[in-house]
Scaffold this active site. Sequence first.
Site, short mmCIF file in Angstrom:
data_model
loop_
_atom_site.label_atom_id
_atom_site.label_comp_id
_atom_site.label_asym_id
_atom_site.label_seq_id
_atom_site.Cartn_x
_atom_site.Cartn_y
_atom_site.Cartn_z
N GLY A 135 0.32 -1.04 -0.54
CA GLY A 135 0.29 0.00 0.53
C GLY A 135 1.18 1.44 -0.19
O GLY A 135 0.26 2.46 -0.21
N LYS A 152 4.93 18.52 -4.19
CA LYS A 152 5.26 19.09 -3.36
C LYS A 152 6.46 20.32 -2.83
O LYS A 152 6.67 21.42 -2.38
CB LYS A 152 5.82 17.59 -2.34
CG LYS A 152 4.99 16.64 -2.14
CD LYS A 152 5.54 15.28 -1.48
CE LYS A 152 4.34 14.28 -1.44
NZ LYS A 152 4.75 12.77 -0.98
N GLY A 195 2.06 6.50 4.58
CA GLY A 195 1.49 6.02 5.51
C GLY A 195 -0.07 6.97 6.04
O GLY A 195 -0.22 7.90 5.53
#
Length: 336
Positions: free
Chosen positions: A205, A223, A314
Amino acid sequence: MDEVKLNIFGFGNVGRATARILLEKESVFKERYGLVFKVLSISDTSGTVWLPEGIDLHEALLVKENFGKLSAWINDYEVYNLSPTEAVREIEGDLIVDVTNDKNAWEWHMEALKIGKGVVTSNKPPLAFHYSELTEKAEGKGLPYLFEATVMAGTPVIGLLRETLLGDSIESIEAVLNGTTTYILTQMEEGVSFEEALKDAQKLGIAERDPSGDILGIDAGYKATILHCLAFKPITFDEITVRGIADVSMEEVRKSRREGKTIRLVASIEEGAVSVGPREVPRGSPLAVSSTQNAAVMKTDLLGELVIKGAGAGLRETASGVVSDIVKAALKIRGA
Protein backbone atom coordinates in the site's frame (compact mmCIF):
# COMPACT_ATOMS: atom_id res chain seq x y z
CA MET A 1 -18.54 23.52 23.84
CA ASP A 2 -18.13 24.65 20.21
CA GLU A 3 -19.66 22.40 17.55
CA VAL A 4 -17.92 22.48 14.18
CA LYS A 5 -19.68 20.96 11.16
CA LEU A 6 -17.57 19.05 8.67
CA ASN A 7 -18.14 17.92 5.08
CA ILE A 8 -15.68 15.18 4.12
CA PHE A 9 -14.81 14.63 0.46
CA GLY A 10 -13.02 11.36 -0.17
CA PHE A 11 -13.49 8.18 1.85
CA GLY A 12 -10.59 6.10 0.62
CA ASN A 13 -7.66 5.11 2.80
CA VAL A 14 -6.77 8.59 4.08
CA GLY A 15 -10.41 9.63 4.48
CA ARG A 16 -11.15 6.57 6.61
CA ALA A 17 -7.98 7.03 8.65
CA THR A 18 -9.08 10.61 9.32
CA ALA A 19 -12.54 9.42 10.41
CA ARG A 20 -10.99 6.87 12.78
CA ILE A 21 -8.85 9.54 14.45
CA LEU A 22 -11.85 11.86 14.82
CA LEU A 23 -13.57 9.01 16.66
CA GLU A 24 -10.56 7.93 18.75
CA LYS A 25 -9.72 11.44 19.91
CA GLU A 26 -13.24 12.79 20.36
CA SER A 27 -12.75 13.22 24.12
CA VAL A 28 -9.32 14.79 23.64
CA PHE A 29 -10.72 17.46 21.34
CA LYS A 30 -13.49 18.23 23.84
CA GLU A 31 -11.22 18.42 26.87
CA ARG A 32 -8.21 20.10 25.29
CA TYR A 33 -9.85 22.51 22.83
CA GLY A 34 -13.56 22.63 23.70
CA LEU A 35 -14.41 21.32 20.22
CA VAL A 36 -17.05 18.84 19.06
CA PHE A 37 -16.90 17.75 15.41
CA LYS A 38 -20.12 16.80 13.65
CA VAL A 39 -19.76 15.23 10.20
CA LEU A 40 -22.81 16.24 8.16
CA SER A 41 -21.76 14.66 4.86
CA ILE A 42 -19.29 12.20 3.40
CA SER A 43 -18.70 11.86 -0.34
CA ASP A 44 -16.99 9.09 -2.26
CA THR A 45 -17.05 8.24 -5.96
CA SER A 46 -20.41 6.45 -5.54
CA GLY A 47 -22.32 9.38 -4.02
CA THR A 48 -22.81 11.65 -1.02
CA VAL A 49 -24.31 10.57 2.29
CA TRP A 50 -25.85 13.60 4.01
CA LEU A 51 -27.62 13.79 7.35
CA PRO A 52 -28.28 17.19 9.00
CA GLU A 53 -28.25 15.58 12.48
CA GLY A 54 -24.75 14.20 11.84
CA ILE A 55 -23.42 10.93 10.45
CA ASP A 56 -22.41 8.00 12.65
CA LEU A 57 -18.75 7.55 11.65
CA HIS A 58 -18.66 4.00 13.06
CA GLU A 59 -21.44 3.01 10.65
CA ALA A 60 -19.84 4.89 7.76
CA LEU A 61 -16.59 2.99 8.24
CA LEU A 62 -18.41 -0.35 8.44
CA VAL A 63 -20.38 0.30 5.24
CA LYS A 64 -17.32 1.42 3.28
CA GLU A 65 -15.14 -1.43 4.48
CA ASN A 66 -17.77 -4.14 3.96
CA PHE A 67 -19.29 -2.94 0.69
CA GLY A 68 -16.60 -0.70 -0.79
CA LYS A 69 -18.93 2.22 -1.46
CA LEU A 70 -21.13 4.60 0.49
CA SER A 71 -24.02 4.14 -1.95
CA ALA A 72 -24.60 0.71 -0.36
CA TRP A 73 -25.81 2.51 2.78
CA ILE A 74 -29.59 2.54 2.54
CA ASN A 75 -31.05 2.21 6.05
CA ASP A 76 -31.32 5.59 7.75
CA TYR A 77 -29.39 7.53 5.15
CA GLU A 78 -30.20 8.83 1.73
CA VAL A 79 -27.42 8.82 -0.86
CA TYR A 80 -27.32 11.85 -3.14
CA ASN A 81 -25.78 12.12 -6.58
CA LEU A 82 -24.11 15.50 -6.21
CA SER A 83 -21.01 16.95 -7.82
CA PRO A 84 -18.46 18.29 -5.32
CA THR A 85 -19.42 21.85 -6.22
CA GLU A 86 -23.12 21.09 -5.67
CA ALA A 87 -22.35 19.41 -2.35
CA VAL A 88 -20.28 22.42 -1.23
CA ARG A 89 -23.13 24.79 -2.13
CA GLU A 90 -26.11 22.78 -0.87
CA ILE A 91 -24.89 21.10 2.32
CA GLU A 92 -24.50 23.13 5.48
CA GLY A 93 -21.04 23.08 7.03
CA ASP A 94 -18.22 25.11 8.51
CA LEU A 95 -15.29 23.24 7.04
CA ILE A 96 -14.62 21.31 3.83
CA VAL A 97 -12.17 18.41 4.27
CA ASP A 98 -10.74 17.32 0.91
CA VAL A 99 -8.82 14.04 1.03
CA THR A 100 -9.41 13.21 -2.65
CA ASN A 101 -7.01 13.13 -5.59
CA ASP A 102 -9.30 15.35 -7.68
CA LYS A 103 -7.04 17.53 -9.83
CA ASN A 104 -9.92 19.96 -10.42
CA ALA A 105 -10.70 20.32 -6.73
CA TRP A 106 -9.38 23.90 -6.73
CA GLU A 107 -12.69 24.90 -8.35
CA TRP A 108 -14.80 23.66 -5.45
CA HIS A 109 -12.24 24.85 -2.92
CA MET A 110 -12.77 28.33 -4.38
CA GLU A 111 -16.53 27.87 -4.20
CA ALA A 112 -16.30 26.88 -0.54
CA LEU A 113 -14.21 29.95 0.28
CA LYS A 114 -16.56 32.24 -1.65
CA ILE A 115 -19.55 31.12 0.43
CA GLY A 116 -17.70 31.30 3.74
CA LYS A 117 -16.46 27.77 4.39
CA GLY A 118 -12.90 26.97 5.45
CA VAL A 119 -10.89 24.27 3.69
CA VAL A 120 -8.49 21.57 4.91
CA THR A 121 -6.85 19.44 2.23
CA SER A 122 -4.26 16.75 1.59
CA ASN A 123 -4.80 17.15 -2.17
CA LYS A 124 -1.66 18.48 -3.88
CA PRO A 125 -2.60 19.56 -7.45
CA PRO A 126 -4.91 22.43 -6.38
CA LEU A 127 -1.98 24.09 -4.62
CA ALA A 128 0.64 23.09 -7.19
CA PHE A 129 -1.35 24.89 -9.90
CA HIS A 130 -3.54 27.46 -8.09
CA TYR A 131 -1.73 28.43 -4.89
CA SER A 132 -2.10 32.19 -5.37
CA GLU A 133 -5.82 32.21 -6.14
CA LEU A 134 -6.71 29.90 -3.26
CA THR A 135 -4.61 31.44 -0.52
CA GLU A 136 -5.51 34.99 -1.55
CA LYS A 137 -9.22 34.19 -1.55
CA ALA A 138 -8.94 32.56 1.89
CA GLU A 139 -7.00 35.52 3.27
CA GLY A 140 -9.48 37.99 1.80
CA LYS A 141 -12.35 36.13 3.43
CA GLY A 142 -10.56 35.61 6.74
CA LEU A 143 -10.99 31.84 6.39
CA PRO A 144 -8.61 28.95 7.06
CA TYR A 145 -7.10 27.24 4.03
CA LEU A 146 -4.79 24.59 5.47
CA PHE A 147 -2.74 21.92 3.74
CA GLU A 148 -0.17 20.38 6.11
CA ALA A 149 -0.71 16.86 4.77
CA THR A 150 0.19 17.82 1.19
CA VAL A 151 3.94 17.62 1.95
CA MET A 152 5.71 15.04 4.16
CA ALA A 153 2.40 13.58 5.42
CA GLY A 154 2.01 14.70 9.04
CA THR A 155 5.62 15.83 9.52
CA PRO A 156 5.00 19.56 10.05
CA VAL A 157 7.16 21.16 7.37
CA ILE A 158 4.27 23.34 6.13
CA GLY A 159 3.60 24.72 9.60
CA LEU A 160 7.30 25.38 10.04
CA LEU A 161 7.43 27.54 6.92
CA ARG A 162 3.99 29.10 7.23
CA GLU A 163 3.80 29.87 10.94
CA THR A 164 7.12 29.36 12.73
CA LEU A 165 10.05 30.70 10.69
CA LEU A 166 8.45 34.09 10.23
CA GLY A 167 11.61 36.08 10.99
CA ASP A 168 13.92 33.95 8.85
CA SER A 169 14.62 34.30 5.16
CA ILE A 170 14.85 30.90 3.49
CA GLU A 171 17.92 30.56 1.31
CA SER A 172 17.42 27.02 -0.01
CA ILE A 173 15.68 23.73 0.63
CA GLU A 174 16.87 20.27 -0.37
CA ALA A 175 14.42 17.50 0.34
CA VAL A 176 13.42 13.89 -0.22
CA LEU A 177 9.66 14.17 -0.51
CA ASN A 178 8.35 10.89 -1.90
CA GLY A 179 8.20 7.82 0.33
CA THR A 180 7.46 5.40 -2.52
CA THR A 181 10.66 6.16 -4.41
CA THR A 182 12.68 6.05 -1.19
CA TYR A 183 11.26 2.58 -0.51
CA ILE A 184 12.03 1.34 -4.05
CA LEU A 185 15.59 2.69 -4.03
CA THR A 186 16.19 1.23 -0.56
CA GLN A 187 15.04 -2.18 -1.82
CA MET A 188 17.27 -1.90 -4.89
CA GLU A 189 20.24 -1.36 -2.57
CA GLU A 190 19.41 -4.77 -1.10
CA GLY A 191 19.56 -6.36 -4.55
CA VAL A 192 15.83 -6.32 -5.37
CA SER A 193 15.04 -5.30 -8.96
CA PHE A 194 13.13 -2.09 -9.67
CA GLU A 195 10.12 -4.08 -10.93
CA GLU A 196 10.01 -6.34 -7.85
CA ALA A 197 10.51 -3.43 -5.47
CA LEU A 198 7.62 -1.61 -7.12
CA LYS A 199 5.38 -4.68 -6.84
CA ASP A 200 6.29 -5.00 -3.14
CA ALA A 201 5.47 -1.31 -2.60
CA GLN A 202 2.07 -1.81 -4.23
CA LYS A 203 1.32 -4.90 -2.11
CA LEU A 204 2.19 -2.94 1.04
CA GLY A 205 0.00 0.00 0.00
CA ILE A 206 3.03 2.30 -0.29
CA ALA A 207 2.59 2.69 -4.05
CA GLU A 208 -0.65 3.29 -5.93
CA ARG A 209 -2.06 0.85 -8.47
CA ASP A 210 -0.94 3.43 -11.05
CA PRO A 211 2.49 4.38 -9.64
CA SER A 212 3.43 6.82 -12.40
CA GLY A 213 2.93 9.91 -10.24
CA ASP A 214 5.57 8.61 -7.83
CA ILE A 215 8.15 6.99 -10.08
CA LEU A 216 8.06 9.80 -12.69
CA GLY A 217 8.67 12.40 -9.98
CA ILE A 218 5.33 14.16 -10.38
CA ASP A 219 4.26 13.75 -6.75
CA ALA A 220 7.60 15.08 -5.48
CA GLY A 221 7.32 17.90 -8.00
CA TYR A 222 3.91 18.94 -6.67
CA LYS A 223 5.33 18.99 -3.14
CA ALA A 224 8.44 20.93 -4.16
CA THR A 225 6.23 23.50 -5.90
CA ILE A 226 4.19 23.99 -2.73
CA LEU A 227 7.37 24.44 -0.65
CA HIS A 228 8.62 27.08 -3.08
CA CYS A 229 5.31 28.93 -2.83
CA LEU A 230 5.69 29.02 0.95
CA ALA A 231 9.41 29.72 1.19
CA PHE A 232 9.73 32.24 -1.64
CA LYS A 233 6.87 33.21 -3.94
CA PRO A 234 4.01 31.50 -5.78
CA ILE A 235 4.90 29.47 -8.85
CA THR A 236 3.15 26.58 -10.60
CA PHE A 237 4.17 23.01 -11.31
CA ASP A 238 4.54 23.95 -15.00
CA GLU A 239 7.55 26.10 -14.12
CA ILE A 240 9.71 23.39 -12.54
CA THR A 241 11.97 20.62 -13.86
CA VAL A 242 11.12 17.01 -12.99
CA ARG A 243 12.80 13.66 -13.63
CA GLY A 244 11.78 10.45 -11.89
CA ILE A 245 13.56 7.21 -10.95
CA ALA A 246 12.21 4.97 -13.72
CA ASP A 247 15.56 4.94 -15.54
CA VAL A 248 17.79 4.46 -12.47
CA SER A 249 19.64 1.19 -13.12
CA MET A 250 20.74 -1.45 -10.65
CA GLU A 251 24.33 -0.82 -11.73
CA GLU A 252 24.02 2.88 -10.80
CA VAL A 253 22.65 1.90 -7.38
CA ARG A 254 25.48 -0.59 -6.80
CA LYS A 255 28.17 1.86 -7.95
CA SER A 256 26.79 4.56 -5.66
CA ARG A 257 26.77 2.13 -2.74
CA ARG A 258 30.39 1.06 -3.39
CA GLU A 259 31.41 4.71 -3.23
CA GLY A 260 29.71 5.25 0.13
CA LYS A 261 26.76 7.11 -1.36
CA THR A 262 23.10 6.45 -1.99
CA ILE A 263 20.70 7.53 -4.74
CA ARG A 264 17.56 9.35 -3.66
CA LEU A 265 14.91 11.40 -5.48
CA VAL A 266 15.91 14.89 -4.33
CA ALA A 267 14.02 18.16 -4.72
CA SER A 268 16.26 21.24 -4.89
CA ILE A 269 14.43 24.48 -4.16
CA GLU A 270 15.86 27.98 -4.45
CA GLU A 271 14.11 31.22 -5.25
CA GLY A 272 12.81 30.96 -8.81
CA ALA A 273 14.33 27.52 -9.41
CA VAL A 274 12.90 24.11 -8.54
CA SER A 275 14.19 20.77 -9.81
CA VAL A 276 13.42 17.17 -8.86
CA GLY A 277 15.54 14.21 -9.88
CA PRO A 278 17.59 11.21 -8.72
CA ARG A 279 20.84 12.28 -7.11
CA GLU A 280 23.71 10.72 -5.23
CA VAL A 281 23.94 11.83 -1.62
CA PRO A 282 26.57 10.80 0.97
CA ARG A 283 25.49 8.01 3.31
CA GLY A 284 25.86 10.35 6.29
CA SER A 285 23.62 13.03 4.76
CA PRO A 286 20.22 13.79 6.35
CA LEU A 287 18.82 13.09 2.88
CA ALA A 288 20.03 9.47 2.96
CA VAL A 289 16.72 8.33 4.42
CA SER A 290 15.41 4.78 4.14
CA SER A 291 12.10 2.94 3.94
CA THR A 292 9.35 5.57 3.40
CA GLN A 293 10.98 8.40 5.33
CA ASN A 294 11.13 11.97 4.08
CA ALA A 295 13.63 14.66 5.05
CA ALA A 296 14.19 18.34 4.31
CA VAL A 297 17.32 20.40 4.86
CA MET A 298 16.55 24.11 5.02
CA LYS A 299 19.11 26.89 5.05
CA THR A 300 18.02 30.20 6.53
CA ASP A 301 19.78 33.48 7.18
CA LEU A 302 19.26 33.32 10.97
CA LEU A 303 19.13 29.63 11.94
CA GLY A 304 21.62 28.35 9.41
CA GLU A 305 20.90 24.71 8.57
CA LEU A 306 17.72 23.14 9.88
CA VAL A 307 16.80 19.47 9.34
CA ILE A 308 13.27 18.10 9.60
CA LYS A 309 12.77 14.40 9.14
CA GLY A 310 9.86 12.00 9.56
CA ALA A 311 7.25 9.81 7.95
CA GLY A 312 6.48 10.79 4.40
CA ALA A 313 3.81 8.19 3.80
CA GLY A 314 1.33 6.09 5.74
CA LEU A 315 -2.35 6.43 6.47
CA ARG A 316 -2.27 7.52 10.11
CA GLU A 317 0.75 9.68 9.40
CA THR A 318 -1.07 11.54 6.63
CA ALA A 319 -4.29 11.67 8.65
CA SER A 320 -2.25 13.22 11.48
CA GLY A 321 -1.63 16.25 9.27
CA VAL A 322 -5.26 16.39 8.16
CA VAL A 323 -6.68 16.17 11.68
CA SER A 324 -4.21 18.71 13.07
CA ASP A 325 -5.39 21.12 10.37
CA ILE A 326 -9.05 20.36 11.17
CA VAL A 327 -8.43 21.35 14.78
CA LYS A 328 -6.46 24.43 13.79
CA ALA A 329 -9.14 25.50 11.29
CA ALA A 330 -11.93 24.90 13.80
CA LEU A 331 -10.21 27.09 16.38
CA LYS A 332 -9.83 29.86 13.79
CA ILE A 333 -13.46 29.58 12.71
CA ARG A 334 -14.62 29.73 16.32
CA GLY A 335 -12.34 32.68 17.05
CA ALA A 336 -10.27 30.87 19.68
